[in-house]
Enzyme design. Structure first.
Site, PDB file in Angstrom:
ATOM      1  N   GLN A   1       0.728  -1.224  -0.126  1.00 50.84           N
ATOM      2  CA  GLN A   1       0.273   0.011   0.079  1.00 50.84           C
ATOM      3  C   GLN A   1       0.883   1.338  -0.028  1.00 50.84           C
ATOM      4  O   GLN A   1       0.533   2.485  -0.716  1.00 50.84           O
ATOM      5  CB  GLN A   1      -0.870   0.049   1.199  1.00 50.84           C
ATOM      6  CG  GLN A   1      -1.732   1.128   1.483  1.00 50.84           C
ATOM      7  CD  GLN A   1      -2.606   1.560   0.278  1.00 50.84           C
ATOM      8  OE1 GLN A   1      -3.084   0.941  -0.502  1.00 50.84           O
ATOM      9  NE2 GLN A   1      -3.234   2.939   0.399  1.00 50.84           N
ATOM     10  N   GLU A   2       1.975   1.133   0.793  1.00 51.84           N
ATOM     11  CA  GLU A   2       2.776   2.403   0.973  1.00 51.84           C
ATOM     12  C   GLU A   2       3.513   2.815  -0.263  1.00 51.84           C
ATOM     13  O   GLU A   2       3.639   3.714  -0.814  1.00 51.84           O
ATOM     14  CB  GLU A   2       3.857   2.335   2.010  1.00 51.84           C
ATOM     15  CG  GLU A   2       3.223   2.345   3.522  1.00 51.84           C
ATOM     16  CD  GLU A   2       2.818   3.816   3.977  1.00 51.84           C
ATOM     17  OE1 GLU A   2       3.234   4.880   3.296  1.00 51.84           O
ATOM     18  OE2 GLU A   2       2.143   4.015   4.889  1.00 51.84           O
TER      19      GLU A   2
END
Length: 346
Positions: A80-81
Site C-alpha cells: 500500500q505504501e
C-alpha cells in the site's frame, strides 16, 4: 508516511518479558473462550510466495518484532505504501519502500543490512517500519486499556501509522478521515493476498484439543530447520535454506499460540519450551492430548526435539530435514529410549 505523524519515543518490550507471561498459563485451562472464537486474523499462515523474492526474508524477520505486526500485515502495508518500490519518493517527500518522512526516519533507522543506514535500503526500511508499527501498537493498546479509545489494536495501529497516534486519541478510535479509513480498509483487504486462512476451530474447544488440531492441519508440510513461526510456515536457514515449512519447536510454538487465541507466545527453541508450563509425569495415564514432549535422546540435558502428544501413544511433530510434519508412534526406539520432559500449557 505523511507529514505530521507523531513519533513515539520508547523501545518495544523485550522478548523475554513476553515469555515471562507464560508463568500464568494455568488461566487457559478452560480452553478457548466461547465468547472469543479463534479468528481468521490469528489462524492464518503467511503466504510468502506473494512477496517479491528479494524482500521475503526481510518481511519474515520484521514480522517477528511484535505480535501485532505479522508478516502478512507488514507485506500488505508495504504494498500500500510503495507498491514494493524501494526508490520511490512521494510528492510530499516520503522515501523508499516504507515511505518514511525525513523527520521520522532517524528515530527508527538502524543499519540492518550492513550497508549503511538508508530509507532506500529495503532491509533497513522494512525493519524500521516494523519497529514503528510495534511502538504505535503499544501506544494504542494503552489507549484501549485506559478507556480512551476503542477498536482493534491492529486497526488503530494502522490508523496511527497513517494519521498519527494523537488523531486516534482525539477521536477515541479510527479518525473520521477518508484517507485514514481507506488506508486501514485497503491494508486489511490486501492481507488476504499474503495469507492462507484455514477454517476456524469452534469456540469452546478444549485447549489441548485445539493445540492438536492446529498442529495436525500442518501435516505434509516440509521440515525446515529455522523455518516457521506463529504466522505459519516460512523459509528456514542452514539446512532449511530454500525450504518453506516448520521445524519441531516452531510447530509447537505455532499450535500453542493459535490454540490460545494468540495469548501464549512460547519460547522459540525446544530447550526453552520444556522449562515453562506445568510438568506432567511420563505416563500415558496422566498425559493428555495437547501436552508437549521434549526429547533428550542422549540423556545429557539437551532436549533437541519436541512434539505434541495426540493420544494413544502417538504424537504429531516435524521430525528432521528431508521429512514432513507427521504422526509418529512414541514406541519407536529413538523416542522411547530418550529422556522425556512432558509439559502442559493449559
Amino acid at each position: 508516511m505523511k507529514p505530521g505523524r507523531a513519533v513515539a519515543g520508547f523501545l518495544a518490550v523485550p522478548f523475554l518479558l513476553m515469555v515471562a507471561g507464560l508463568l500464568v498459563i494455568a488461566a487457559l485451562a478452560g480452553g478457548l473462550p466461547s465468547t472469543s472464537p479463534v479468528g481468521s486474523r490469528l489462524n492464518a499462515a503467511f503466504n510468502g510466495a506473494q512477496v517479491p523474492a528479494e524482500y521475503r526474508e526481510w518481511v519474515i524477520r520484521a514480522g517477528q518484532t511484535c505480535p501485532e505486526v505479522t508478516p502478512q500485515l507488514l507485506a500488505a502495508q508495504l504494498e500500500q505504501e510503495s507498491g514494493w518500490n524501494p526508490t520511490v519518493v512521494s510528492p510530499v517527500g516520503a522515501m523508499g519502500i516504507a515511505q518514511f518522512m525525513p523527520g521520522t526516519w532517524p528515530n527508527w533507522s538502524e543499519d540492518n543490512d550492513g550497508g549503511g543506514v538508508s530509507p532506500y535500503h529495503p532491509g533497513d526500511a522494512i525493519m524500521a517500519a516494523a519497529r514503528y508499527d510495534c511502538a504505535l501498537a503499544k501506544i494504542v493498546r494503552g489507549y484501549i486499556e485506559s478507556g480512551r479509545a476503542s477498536g482493534d489494536v491492529q486497526d488503530l495501529m494502522l490508523a496511527a501509522y497513517n494519521a498519527g497516534p494523537n488523531a486516534v486519541l482525539n477521536y477515541r478510535g479510527i479518525p473520521p478521515y477518508a484517507e485514514t479509513q481507506n488506508y486501514v480498509r485497503v491494508i486489511r483487504t490486501l492481507m488476504n493476498k499474503y495469507q492462507d486462512v484455514t477454517p476456524d476451530i469452534a469456540a469452546g474447544t478444549p485447549f489441548g484439543s485445539a493445540v492438536v488440531e492446529f498442529a495436525m492441519r500442518q501435516r505434509g508440510l516440509p521440515y525446515s530447520w529455522g523455518g516457521g513461526d506463529t504466522s505459519g510456515p516460512s523459509m528456514g536457514f542452514g539446512n532449511g535454506a530454500g525450504v518453506t515449512g516448520f521445524d519441531c519447536s516452531s510447530l509447537v510454538q505455532y499450535a500453542v499460540y493459535h490454540a490460545s487465541g494468540g495469548k501464549l507466545l512460547l519460547p522459540r527453541v525446544s530447550q526453552a519450551q520444556v522449562t515453562v508450563g506445568q510438568e506432567v509425569p511420563r505416563d500415558f495415564a496422566a498425559m493428555m492430548p495437547g501436552d508437549v514432549i521434549g526429547f533428550d535422546p542422549y540423556r545429557n540435558g539437551d532436549y533437541s526435539h519436541i512434539g505434541i502428544y495426540i493420544g494413544n501413544g502417538q504424537m504429531v511433530h516435524a521430525p528432521k530435514t528431508g521429512d514432513v510434519v507427521k504422526v509418529s508412534d512414541l514406541s519407536e526406539s529413538y523416542y522411547a529410549n530418550a529422556t522425556w520432559s512432558v509439559r502442559r500449557y493449559g
